[in-house]
Design an enzyme around this catalytic site. Structure first.
Site, PDB file in Angstrom:
ATOM      1  CG  ASP A 157      -1.689   1.216   1.426  1.00  0.00           C
ATOM      2  OD1 ASP A 157      -2.347   1.624   0.457  1.00  0.00           O
ATOM      3  OD2 ASP A 157      -1.655   1.816   2.523  1.00  0.00           O
ATOM      4  CG  ASP A 167      -1.991   7.351   0.323  1.00  0.00           C
ATOM      5  OD1 ASP A 167      -1.071   8.060  -0.069  1.00  0.00           O
ATOM      6  OD2 ASP A 167      -3.052   7.181  -0.310  1.00  0.00           O
ATOM      7  N   GLY A 207      -7.696   3.539   3.065  1.00  0.00           N
ATOM      8  CA  GLY A 207      -7.905   2.491   2.052  1.00  0.00           C
ATOM      9  C   GLY A 207      -9.219   2.620   1.305  1.00  0.00           C
ATOM     10  NE  ARG A 231      -9.808  11.978  -4.946  1.00  0.00           N
ATOM     11  CZ  ARG A 231      -9.304  12.267  -6.143  1.00  0.00           C
ATOM     12  NH1 ARG A 231      -9.913  13.138  -6.918  1.00  0.00           N
ATOM     13  NH2 ARG A 231      -8.187  11.705  -6.576  1.00  0.00           N
ATOM     14  CB  SER A 274      -4.186   6.961  -3.944  1.00  0.00           C
ATOM     15  OG  SER A 274      -3.931   8.290  -4.386  1.00  0.00           O
ATOM     16  CG  ASN A 325      -3.864  12.200  -6.164  1.00  0.00           C
ATOM     17  OD1 ASN A 325      -3.946  12.803  -7.217  1.00  0.00           O
ATOM     18  ND2 ASN A 325      -4.764  12.318  -5.196  1.00  0.00           N
ATOM     19  CG  ASP A 333      -1.832   2.682   6.391  1.00  0.00           C
ATOM     20  OD1 ASP A 333      -2.267   2.216   5.314  1.00  0.00           O
ATOM     21  OD2 ASP A 333      -1.990   3.868   6.734  1.00  0.00           O
TER      22      ASP A 333
HETATM   23  C1  BG6 Z   1      -5.981   5.507  -0.086  1.00  0.00           C
HETATM   24  C2  BG6 Z   1      -6.075   6.284   1.207  1.00  0.00           C
HETATM   25  O1  BG6 Z   1      -4.674   5.070  -0.277  1.00  0.00           O
HETATM   26  O2  BG6 Z   1      -6.361   6.331  -1.188  1.00  0.00           O
HETATM   27  C3  BG6 Z   1      -7.448   6.900   1.358  1.00  0.00           C
HETATM   28  O3  BG6 Z   1      -5.823   5.412   2.294  1.00  0.00           O
HETATM   29  C4  BG6 Z   1      -7.789   7.730   0.132  1.00  0.00           C
HETATM   30  O4  BG6 Z   1      -7.459   7.700   2.517  1.00  0.00           O
HETATM   31  C5  BG6 Z   1      -7.680   6.865  -1.111  1.00  0.00           C
HETATM   32  O5  BG6 Z   1      -9.120   8.244   0.225  1.00  0.00           O
HETATM   33  C6  BG6 Z   1      -8.011   7.614  -2.403  1.00  0.00           C
HETATM   34  O6  BG6 Z   1      -7.008   8.546  -2.651  1.00  0.00           O
HETATM   35  P1  BG6 Z   1      -7.071   9.675  -3.758  1.00  0.00           P
HETATM   36  O7  BG6 Z   1      -5.653  10.189  -3.772  1.00  0.00           O
HETATM   37  O8  BG6 Z   1      -7.459   9.039  -5.051  1.00  0.00           O
HETATM   38  O9  BG6 Z   1      -8.065  10.688  -3.306  1.00  0.00           O
HETATM   39 MG    MG Z   2      -2.764   3.224   3.535  1.00  0.00          MG
END
Ligand code: BG6
Ligand code: MG
Length: 214
Positions: A9, A11, A46, A49, A116, A118, A170
């Site tokens: 993972d 984040d 996890g 968004r 994510s 991002n 995590d």
């Molecule tokens: C996960 C995070 O990795 O990504 C979450 O733990 C987050 O908290 C999710 O909401 C989505 O991320 P993003 O960057 O696409 O908004």
């Molecule tokens: Mg995480």
């Protein structure tokens, strides 16, 4: 490590961006007039968004139209990206680079398993992208954790069966996703929260692949 591959993972495992997600949601909640705590935040780890926004609005007992929700999610993401923009390799969590290097040296495969959208920007900014044989992020999958899609896709891209992969997570939702994928899971963080993991470490500092008996 006995397994041939690790699926990480992002984040809160490789970088401290879980904190940035929390800060961005917290600022949004403050504007909406309610308090969003770190305990609430565990439920968002996890989670995608839009699903995170739904949970946040449920906590604040706030109803919004679909259009307003999209705007809120965009606002959260721009705040989050302001934090991400300032990231460098200094933001990689302690011990992570050594752990990834040792995995490479011993011929283990490495994948990213993050929901994510991002994730690639962060891997590029921190200079970690070259470590990965496969990158699964929120742009490749349609179901966030605890659904196993993210990890099964990672194993598939590496041409490995699930049992050859160990997940590092995590988030409570991430541990469930790993188990539903048929993979063992190392919880990275607080043992009282991650008690469903097969092994728990507080972080990678001082940890090498040979210390992981999975
Ligand atoms: C996960 C995070 O990795 O990504 C979450 O733990 C987050 O908290 C999710 O909401 C989505 O991320 P993003 O960057 O696409 O908004
Ligand atoms: Mg995480």
């Amino acid at each position: 490590m006995k397994a041939g591959a690790g699926i990480f993972d992002l984040d809160g495992v490789l970088v401290d961006t879980a904190r940035f997600h929390y800060l961005a949601w917290n600022e949004l909640a403050a504007e909406l007039g309610f308090e969003f705590t770190m305990v609430h935040n565990e439920r968002l780890k996890g989670v995608s968004r839009m699903d995170s926004l739904e949970i946040l609005l449920e906590i604040g007992n706030i109803q919004l139209s679909a259009g307003e929700k999209n705007l809120m999610a965009e606002r959260k993401n721009s705040r989050y990206l302001q934090y991400v923009d300032a990231m460098t390799e200094q933001d990689i969590l302690p011990g992570v680079i050594t752990f990834l290097q040792k995995m490479r040296e011993s011929g283990k495969r490495i994948a990213l398993g993050s929901v994510s959208k991002n994730a690639r920007i962060i891997l590029q900014r921190t200079g970690m992208i070259g470590f990965f044989d496969a990158i699964v992020d929120g742009t490749l999958i349609s179901k966030a954790k605890p659904h196993p899609e993210v990890f099964l896709t990672g194993a598939g891209l590496m041409n490995l069966p699930p049992e050859a992969c160990v997940v590092f997570e995590d988030a409570v939702a991430g541990i469930e996703a790993a188990h539903r994928a048929g993979m063992k899971c190392v919880g990275v963080g607080d043992a009282s929260i991650l008690n469903q993991a097969d092994l728990i470490i507080s972080g990678f500092h001082g940890i090498l692949p040979e210390h992981i008996p999975l």
